[in-house]
Design an enzyme around this catalytic site. Structure first.
Site, PDB file in Angstrom:
ATOM      1  N   TYR A 101      -4.252   2.919   7.690  1.00  0.00           N
ATOM      2  CA  TYR A 101      -5.527   2.198   7.634  1.00  0.00           C
ATOM      3  C   TYR A 101      -6.524   2.822   8.621  1.00  0.00           C
ATOM      4  CZ  TYR A 101      -2.482  -1.169   5.282  1.00  0.00           C
ATOM      5  OH  TYR A 101      -1.586  -1.753   4.452  1.00  0.00           O
ATOM      6  N   SER A 126       0.801  -1.241   0.000  1.00  0.00           N
ATOM      7  CA  SER A 126       0.000   0.000   0.000  1.00  0.00           C
ATOM      8  C   SER A 126       0.825   1.279   0.000  1.00  0.00           C
ATOM      9  CB  SER A 126      -0.930   0.024   1.210  1.00  0.00           C
ATOM     10  OG  SER A 126      -2.166  -0.538   0.862  1.00  0.00           O
TER      11      SER A 126
HETATM   12  N1  GLU Z   1      -1.578  -5.283  -2.686  1.00  0.00           N
HETATM   13  C1  GLU Z   1      -2.279  -5.219  -1.451  1.00  0.00           C
HETATM   14  C2  GLU Z   1      -3.763  -5.350  -1.673  1.00  0.00           C
HETATM   15  O1  GLU Z   1      -4.314  -4.731  -2.495  1.00  0.00           O
HETATM   16  C3  GLU Z   1      -1.957  -3.941  -0.765  1.00  0.00           C
HETATM   17  C4  GLU Z   1      -2.687  -3.798   0.509  1.00  0.00           C
HETATM   18  C5  GLU Z   1      -1.972  -3.064   1.569  1.00  0.00           C
HETATM   19  O2  GLU Z   1      -0.748  -3.032   1.641  1.00  0.00           O
HETATM   20  O3  GLU Z   1      -2.683  -2.486   2.378  1.00  0.00           O
HETATM   21  O4  GLU Z   1      -4.421  -6.097  -1.002  1.00  0.00           O
END
Ligand code: GLU
Length: 309
Positions: A245, A65
């Site tokens: 998040y 992310s």
């Molecule tokens: N590639 C991951 C996804 O889309 C990234 C998510 C993340 O790092 O929060 O689930």
């Protein structure tokens, strides 16, 4: 800019490292499940060109992310603010990063911000280029520019592993296509997004991204504009409001530094005008943040008085 190992940072890493046992590596992307849950590394990059580190600083990891920040910067450069924010919002969600719920309940049906997966898919679809290769090349080129590091690539095994299992992200992308937030073929945006997430680097390179953002997009030594200040400012603001998040509010209170985490265990942080911080610690808490990395950020913030609030 070589990173020198630092005794004070080493002590802090040792103190935070005990928390790795309380977390779990991400396994919904099968290739990420192979990461060593006990590892923890940190680097701090400063405007005078110095860099200090502790832990396994040369070990590479994928951005996941964290790449959303770079993709957002490029989408803003490609399309301008107005276009981007017609298609993606500016508000935190309070939901997990891959949740679909607010896409359905929010009118108009556009993702609430570029740091959740729905918003990141919309943003990635705005990146210009004639093919996935060309568009990925442009994301990588911007990454090289803002880190000052050449030869950055992506981890093909991690990208393939995610591509084969990204059905939740496919659902988000199809939903967005129905509402014309995404116009292109869903498989194309999923391929570009998974490759972008699999861009890999070590934590000192991660710290350099943070440093460029901390310096409003300017190269700290040459003063060259690597990112327009407005773009750097937008990226940092989203890092504060949505970067950790659905724990971003708590992180702002406890740490007070613009930061973005990723499910491979990375944290990239920008302490305005002072330094960039890069951390890799793959064991995650239940919200997807590096559990020991979070603890280390709290210790760094307290010890060096880094909170911006
Ligand atoms: N590639 C991951 C996804 O889309 C990234 C998510 C993340 O790092 O929060 O689930």
């Amino acid at each position: 800019m070589d990173c020198r190992s630092d005794e004070e940072l080493f002590q802090l890493v040792q103190e935070s490292k005990v928390h790795t046992a309380e977390g779990k590596v991400a396994d919904y992307i099968p290739a990420l499940a192979q990461a060593d849950p006990d590892s923890l590394a940190v680097a701090m990059a400063f405007p005078d060109g110095s860099c200090y580190s502790a832990g396994d600083v040369n070990k590479k990891s994928t951005l996941q992310s964290i790449s959303k920040v770079i993709a957002l910067a490029l989408a803003l450069l490609d399309n301008g603010e107005e276009y981007v924010f017609q298609r993606v919002g500016m508000e935190p969600t309070g939901d997990p990063f891959n949740s679909i719920i607010k896409l359905e309940t929010t009118e108009p049906h556009k993702p609430l911000n570029p740091m959740i997966n729905a918003g990141a898919l919309a943003v990635t679809s705005m990146i210009k280029g004639d093919s996935v290769e060309e568009r990925l090349g442009r994301i990588i080129h911007l990454t090289e520019l803002i880190t000052g590091v050449e030869g950055i690539g992506y981890n093909k095994e991690v990208a393939m592993s995610e591509l084969q299992t990204a059905d939740l992200n496919r659902s988000l992308a199809y939903y967005l296509k129905q509402y014309h937030v995404i116009e292109e073929n869903v498989e194309t945006v999923i391929e570009l997004y998974t490759k972008q997430c699999a861009i890999e680097m070590n934590c000192s390179d991660l710290a350099k991204i943070g440093l460029t953002l901390a310096m409003d997009g300017k190269h700290p030594l040459t003063g060259e504009t690597l990112l327009p200040p407005r773009v750097a400012s937008i990226c940092k603001t989203f890092m504060v409001t949505c970067g950790m998040y659905n724990a971003s509010g708590e992180f702002a209170i406890r740490v007070g530094i613009p930061a973005k985490s990723g499910v491979a265990g990375g944290i990239m942080a920008a302490v305005p005008y002072r330094c960039g911080i890069g951390i890799f610690g793959p064991a995650l808490d239940e919200r997807g943040n590096s559990i020991a990395g979070w603890d280390l950020m709290e210790r760094l913030s307290k010890k060096y008085d880094l909170s911006m609030f």
